[in-house]
Write an enzyme that holds these catalytic residues in place. Structure first.
Site, mmCIF file in Angstrom:
data_model
loop_
_atom_site.group_PDB
_atom_site.id
_atom_site.type_symbol
_atom_site.label_atom_id
_atom_site.label_comp_id
_atom_site.label_asym_id
_atom_site.label_seq_id
_atom_site.Cartn_x
_atom_site.Cartn_y
_atom_site.Cartn_z
ATOM 1 N N MET A 1 0.838 -1.203 0.000
ATOM 2 C CA MET A 1 0.000 0.000 0.000
ATOM 3 C C MET A 1 0.873 1.253 0.000
ATOM 4 O O MET A 1 1.509 1.587 0.989
ATOM 5 C CB MET A 1 -0.928 -0.018 1.216
ATOM 6 C CG MET A 1 -1.851 -1.250 1.226
ATOM 7 S SD MET A 1 -2.895 -1.353 2.691
ATOM 8 C CE MET A 1 -4.097 -0.052 2.351
ATOM 9 N N SER B 1 -3.619 1.302 -4.852
ATOM 10 C CA SER B 1 -3.297 0.212 -3.932
ATOM 11 C C SER B 1 -4.311 0.133 -2.797
ATOM 12 O O SER B 1 -4.546 -0.947 -2.250
ATOM 13 C CB SER B 1 -1.871 0.368 -3.387
ATOM 14 O OG SER B 1 -1.686 1.622 -2.790
ATOM 15 N N CYS C 1 12.259 -1.411 -10.061
ATOM 16 C CA CYS C 1 11.673 -1.517 -8.711
ATOM 17 C C CYS C 1 10.751 -2.730 -8.627
ATOM 18 O O CYS C 1 10.773 -3.473 -7.649
ATOM 19 C CB CYS C 1 10.914 -0.239 -8.373
ATOM 20 S SG CYS C 1 10.097 -0.279 -6.772
ATOM 21 N N CYS D 1 9.619 8.456 -8.562
ATOM 22 C CA CYS D 1 9.259 8.803 -7.182
ATOM 23 C C CYS D 1 10.426 9.400 -6.417
ATOM 24 O O CYS D 1 10.220 10.195 -5.508
ATOM 25 C CB CYS D 1 8.686 7.599 -6.454
ATOM 26 S SG CYS D 1 9.890 6.313 -6.044
ATOM 27 N N GLY E 1 -1.558 5.592 -2.201
ATOM 28 C CA GLY E 1 -2.339 6.087 -3.329
ATOM 29 C C GLY E 1 -3.672 5.365 -3.434
ATOM 30 O O GLY E 1 -3.953 4.400 -2.711
ATOM 31 N N VAL E 2 -4.490 5.852 -4.370
ATOM 32 C CA VAL E 2 -5.851 5.322 -4.490
ATOM 33 C C VAL E 2 -5.846 3.898 -5.064
ATOM 34 O O VAL E 2 -6.649 3.055 -4.666
ATOM 35 C CB VAL E 2 -6.741 6.284 -5.319
ATOM 36 C CG1 VAL E 2 -6.220 6.452 -6.744
ATOM 37 C CG2 VAL E 2 -8.186 5.836 -5.323
ATOM 38 N N GLY F 1 -1.657 -2.493 -6.637
ATOM 39 C CA GLY F 1 -2.623 -1.696 -7.393
ATOM 40 C C GLY F 1 -2.219 -1.453 -8.830
ATOM 41 O O GLY F 1 -2.675 -0.490 -9.442
#
Lengths: 365, 410
Positions: free
Chosen positions: A7, A13, A101, A193, A10-11, A125
Site C-alpha cells: 500500500m 493500492s 523496482c 518517485c 495512493g488510491v 494496485g
C-alpha cells in the site's frame, strides 16, 4: 488466501487492498519505506515516499480493519533502483526505474519476505490483468502498467494479484469514493518517485557532477554544441539539445558515447532504426520458440509496433521492427506482446536493449 | 501448535496484551471516578461554587498523589503527559539555571533516555547553545554514580543532569538516590524520567533527593494525556507554556480535572498494590523469559539479569522481558505474533512506523543486528499466566519462520 497488500498511500493500492478483503482473503497491509530521507509531508504530485503517504495508507488499512506495517526497504531501494538508475545514465543508457523496482523490490525483496512469513500472495494496485498466470494489458489502455511488469517471471506472477486490471481508473476512484477513502481524489503519481520535482537532469547532475563534452552532427562529423553531461540526453530526444546546426531541420539524439562524452545528433531521416539488439530476455511464461512474430513496446507509454524476434549472439535477441523506430535507447526494455483484443494483449517477456542496428550494416551505440 | 503462516487476530478468541510499557488498561475505579467528574461543570480557577467544587477535586487529587509518591502537594505540577513533563524539566531547568549563571550550558544526560528527554536536549544543543555530555552506561543500561560524578566535574558549568529511573525499553533501574546525592554534592539539579518506575519499583520523591521527576497516568492504569512533573519547591524552572499560571506559574492551562482525578486514583492504587503486583509480575516474567530461552536457546535477555537488585529494590522492572532473537527481524516477529493474538513491541514506537535499531540497545553496546532482532514483552496489572502460556505456545515456530523469512536485506 493469506495476502500481503503493498500500500503506497495512493488510491490504486487502497482499492486493490479493499478488493482483496472483499474477495475473502486474509489481508495484511504493508507500506514500503523506500526513501532514506523521508519528507514529513508530500511535495509535488508524486505519492509514495513521504510519511504523509504512509499515513494515508495506514488510514485505509485501519478503515478496512486489516493489520498494517511499514517495511523499511530504503537501503535496498537505494542500491537496486536509485544507484542503478544513476549508473545506467552514467554509462550512456536510459533505464526504467519503475520496472527495476518491480523486478528487484516489489516482486523480489517484498515477495520473498512475504512468502517467507507465510503469505500466499502479494496484491498491488498495478493496472494490468492477471489471467491465471498470464499477464495482460489493463482494460484501461491509458493507465495500462503491463510494460513495467514485463520483467516478472512465472514464479513471481504465480504469487501476484492485480485486482484492478479489469477496470478503468475512473472506476477505481469511484470505488474509493463509495468507501469513503480519503485518497479517492488523491492526484495520480507521475514521473520518478525519487525525483519529486521531475527534474531528472538536475538530479543526475547533482549525483554525477559536470561532465562536459561535444555534441556532434552525424552527417558532417562537426561539433555543433557542448553539453554538461551525457546523462542529460536520451536517444531520440529532440528538445533541449542546445545546438546550432546551421539549418532549420530538427535534430535528434542518435547516440551517446560515455567514454568520449560525445552526443551524436542527426536529422529525422537518420533517427529511425530498423532493429535493435538486446541482452538475455526474461519470459512471463514458457519461453517462446525463436524466431517469433509479436508486438514490441520500448517505453512505458510508447505505442506497440509489430516486430520479428530472432536469436542473437550471446543469448540476446535481435528485434526487427516492421517500421523503423525512433528513440530506442540502450537500457530501455523491449517488452513483447501477443496481441489479443478480447482478453487483452498478453505480455510475453522482455529484454533490455543493448544497441540499435544501422539500416545498412553494423551496430550503432 | 503448528504455525503455518499469519492468521488474523479475529480468528483467535483472546488477545494477550503484553505491551503495558506502551500503555495500560484503565483501572475500573479510575473509569468510575473520571466519569463522575466529567459529568460536573466547573473550571478550577473560577471563584463560584462550581469552580470551587472543581478546585476541591483537583486539590484533593494533588494531595493524594503527592502522598503516594513522597512529595509535597506544592511540588506536584499537573501537565499534559510524560513528554510535556520531560520537556518542561529539561528546557525549564536549563533556561532558569543559565539565566542565573551564563556559564551553565552543559547538560549531562544518558544516551538511553526516552526521546522526550533526548530530543529536548538535542534541540537545546542545536538552537540554544547547550553542550551535551553523554554519560557512559553499563551493558545493562544502568548509569553508575561514579560515572555521573566524573561527568559533572565541579558542576559549575552544568545546567542540569537527567537520568531515567527505569528504562522504558529494557527495564533497567538505576540507583537514582545515589545519583541524586552525587549531583547534590556539586549543586547540580537532577531530573529523572520515572514514567515506567512509579507503581513498579519504590519511588519516594523526597527521599530520592532528585529535583524534578516525570510521571504519567496511562502507564499505571490512569488516563492518557495526564502527567505530572514533581518539582522541588526551591527548583527554578522557566515555563514552556505561558498563560494563566495555574500550576505554580510554571505551567499554564485550565486544569483537566477529570483527568487529574483519574491520575490520582490510578497512582494511589498502583503504588498501594505495588509490592504484591511486582512479586506476581516478576514471577510471570521469569517464567516467560525462562520458557522462551528454553525453546529458543540462542535468545538473549537484554538489560539487567532477572534477579538483579538495586537500592534495595528490583534492578529490573518486574514486568519487563526484553529479548533478542539472533537472525530474526523484530518487526517480522512482531507481525507474526500480532497475527496470533499476542501484542508486544519492538521498542518505542516511531511515528512513521519504520523500524530502527533501538538507540537504547545501541547505547548499551549491542550491535545493530542484536538491536534489530529484539522484542519487548511488558506485563502489567491485567497480565495472567495464560498470557505467558500463549507466548510459549507459539514463540519457537514464530522465531523459526521469521528467521526463514530473511531480513529483506542482504
Amino acid at each position: 488466501m493469506r495476502v500481503l497488500a503493498a500500500m503506497s498511500g495512493g488510491v490504486d493500492s487502497a482499492v486493490a487492498a479493499a478488493l482483496a478483503v472483499d474477495a475473502g482473503h486474509d489481508v495484511t497491509g504493508v507500506h514500503l519505506a523506500l526513501s532514506q530521507n523521508r519528507q514529513t509531508l508530500r511535495s509535488g504530485s508524486r505519492g509514495c515516499c513521504s510519511v504523509e503517504d504512509s499515513h494515508d495508507a495506514r488510514r485505509v488499512a485501519d478503515e478496512l480493519g486489516i493489520p498494517f506495517y511499514v517495511w523499511d526497504l530504503a537501503d535496498r531501494f537505494t542500491e537496486d533502483v536509485v544507484d542503478d538508475f544513476v549508473a545506467e545514465y552514467a554509462a550512456g543508457r536510459t533505464p526504467n526505474p519503475c520496472l527495476r523496482c518491480n523486478e528487484k523490490i516489489k516482486f523480489t525483496a517484498v515477495l520473498d519476505r512475504a512468502l517467507g512469513l507465510g503469505f500466499d500472495a502479494v496484491v498491488t494496485g498495478h493496472h494490468a490483468r492477471l489471467d491465471g498466470t498470464e499477464l495482460r494489458r489493463s482494460v484501461d489502455a491509458a493507465k495500462d502498467q503491463s510494460y513495467v511488469l514485463g520483467v516478472l517471471t512465472p514464479e513471481q506472477l504465480a504469487a501476484a494479484m492485480f485486482p484492478l486490471g479489469g477496470m478503468t481508473k475512473d472506476r477505481v476512484r469511484e470505488i474509493a469514493a463509495e468507501r469513503g477513502f480519503g485518497v479517492a481524489a488523491k492526484p495520480d503519481s507521475h514521473d520518478i518517485c525519487f525525483i519529486p520535482d521531475g527534474d531528472t537532469r538536475g538530479f543526475l547532475s547533482r549525483r554525477l557532477g559536470s561532465q562536459p563534452g561535444p555534441v556532434v552532427d552525424a552527417a558532417t562529423g562537426r561539433q555543433v554544441g557542448e553539453h554538461d553531461g551525457t546523462y542529460g540526453f536520451t536517444v531520440g530526444q529532440r528538445r533541449g539539445l542546445g545546438i546550432a546546426a546551421g539549418d532549420q531541420r530538427p535534430r535528434y539524439v542518435l547516440g551517446i558515447e560515455p567514454v568520449t562524452r560525445t552526443v551524436t545528433v542527426g536529422t529525422a531521416d537518420l533517427a529511425g532504426v530498423p532493429a535493435v539488439r538486446t541482452g538475455a530476455p526474461t519470459w512471463t511464461g514458457r519461453a517462446p520458440q525463436l524466431p517469433f512474430a509479436a508486438q514490441v513496446q520500448v517505453r512505458a507509454h510508447g505505442a506497440p509496433v509489430a516486430c520479428r524476434v530472432r536469436p542473437d549472439d550471446g543469448g540476446g535477441l535481435l528485434v526487427e521492427f516492421a517500421d523503423q523506430q525512433r528513440g530506442v535507447a540502450p537500457g530501455q526494455s523491449a517488452v513483447f506482446y501477443e496481441p489479443d483484443p478480447d482478453r487483452g494483449d498478453r505480455v510475453l517477456g522482455q529484454a533490455a536493449v543493448t544497441a540499435a542496428v544501422e539500416r545498412e550494416a553494423g551496430v550503432r551505440r | 501448535m503448528t504455525v503455518t503462516g499469519p492468521t488474523s487476530a479475529s480468528e483467535e478468541n483472546r488477545v494477550s496484551y503484553l505491551d503495558h510499557a506502551a500503555t495500560t488498561p484503565v483501572l475500573p475505579e479510575v473509569l468510575a471516578a473520571m466519569t463522575e467528574q466529567l459529568g460536573r461543570v466547573g473550571n478550577a480557577s473560577s471563584l463560584h461554587a462550581s469552580g470551587r467544587a472543581a478546585r476541591r477535586a483537583a486539590e484533593q487529587s494533588r494531595e493524594r498523589l503527592a502522598e503516594a509518591v513522597g512529595a509535597r502537594p506544592s511540588e506536584v505540577l499537573f501537565t499534559g503527559g510524560g513528554t510535556e513533563s520531560d520537556n518542561l524539566a529539561v528546557k525549564g531547568l536549563f533556561w532558569a539555571r543559565r539565566q542565573a549563571d551564563s556559564r551553565r550550558r552543559r547538560i549531562v544526560v544518558s544516551p538511553a533516555e526516552h526521546h522526550a528527554v533526548l530530543d529536548s536536549v538535542e534541540w537545546l544543543a542545536k538552537h540554544d547553545g547547550a553542550e551535551i555530555t553523554w554519560l557512559p552506561v553499563e551493558s545493562t543500561g544502568r548509569v553508575l554514580p561514579h560515572a555521573l560524578a566524573e561527568a559533572l566535574g565541579d558542576g559549575e558549568d552544568v545546567a542540569l543532569a537527567s537520568v531515567m529511573w527505569a528504562n522504558n525499553e529494557i527495564g533497567t533501574v538505576s540507583d537514582i538516590p545515589a545519583l541524586a546525592a552525587v549531583a547534590r554534592e556539586v549543586g547540580v539539579p537532577l531530573h529523572t524520567d520515572a514514567v515506567q518506575a512509579v507503581g513498579q519499583v519504590p519511588v519516594d520523591f523526597e527521599a530520592s533527593g532528585v529535583d524534578a521527576l516525570t510521571m504519567t497516568g496511562h502507564k499505571l492504569g490512569g488516563p492518557m494525556g495526564a502527567g505530572v512533573l514533581l518539582l522541588r519547591r526551591d527548583a527554578e524552572c522557566t515555563p514552556l507554556l505561558h498563560g494563566g499560571g495555574q500550576e505554580r506559574d510554571v505551567r499554564s492551562g485550565t486544569l483537566d480535572v477529570a483527568a487529574i482525578v483519574g491520575l490520582a486514583v490510578a497512582t494511589v492504587a498502583a503504588v498501594g498494590s505495588r509490592e504484591e503486583r511486582a512479586a506476581r509480575l516478576a514471577g510471570l516474567r521469569d517464567r516467560l523469559v525462562e520458557g522462551v530461552v528454553e525453546q529458543v536457546p540462542d535468545a538473549q535477555l537484554n538489560g539487567a539479569p532477572l534477579g538483579d537488585r538495586v537500592d534495595g529494590g528490583p534492578g529490573r522492572l518486574p514486568g519487563n522481558a526484553h529479548l533478542s532473537f539472533p537472525g530474526a527481524e523484530g518487526d517480522a516477529l512482531l507481525m507474526l505474533l500480532d497475527a496470533r493474538g499476542i501484542e508486544c513491541s519492538t521498542g518505542s514506537a516511531c511515528s512513521a512506523g519504520v523500524a530502527r535499531p533501538s538507540h537504547v540497545l545501541l547505547a548499551t553496546g549491542a550491535d545493530a543486528d542484536r538491536a534489530r532482532s529484539s522484542l519487548r514483552f511488558s506485563l502489567g496489572h491485567t497480565s495472567t499466566g495464560a498470557d505467558v502460556d500463549a507466548v510459549l505456545d507459539v514463540i519457537a515456530p514464530v522465531v523459526e519462520r521469521a528467521r526463514r523469512a530473511g531480513l529483506g536485506r542482504r
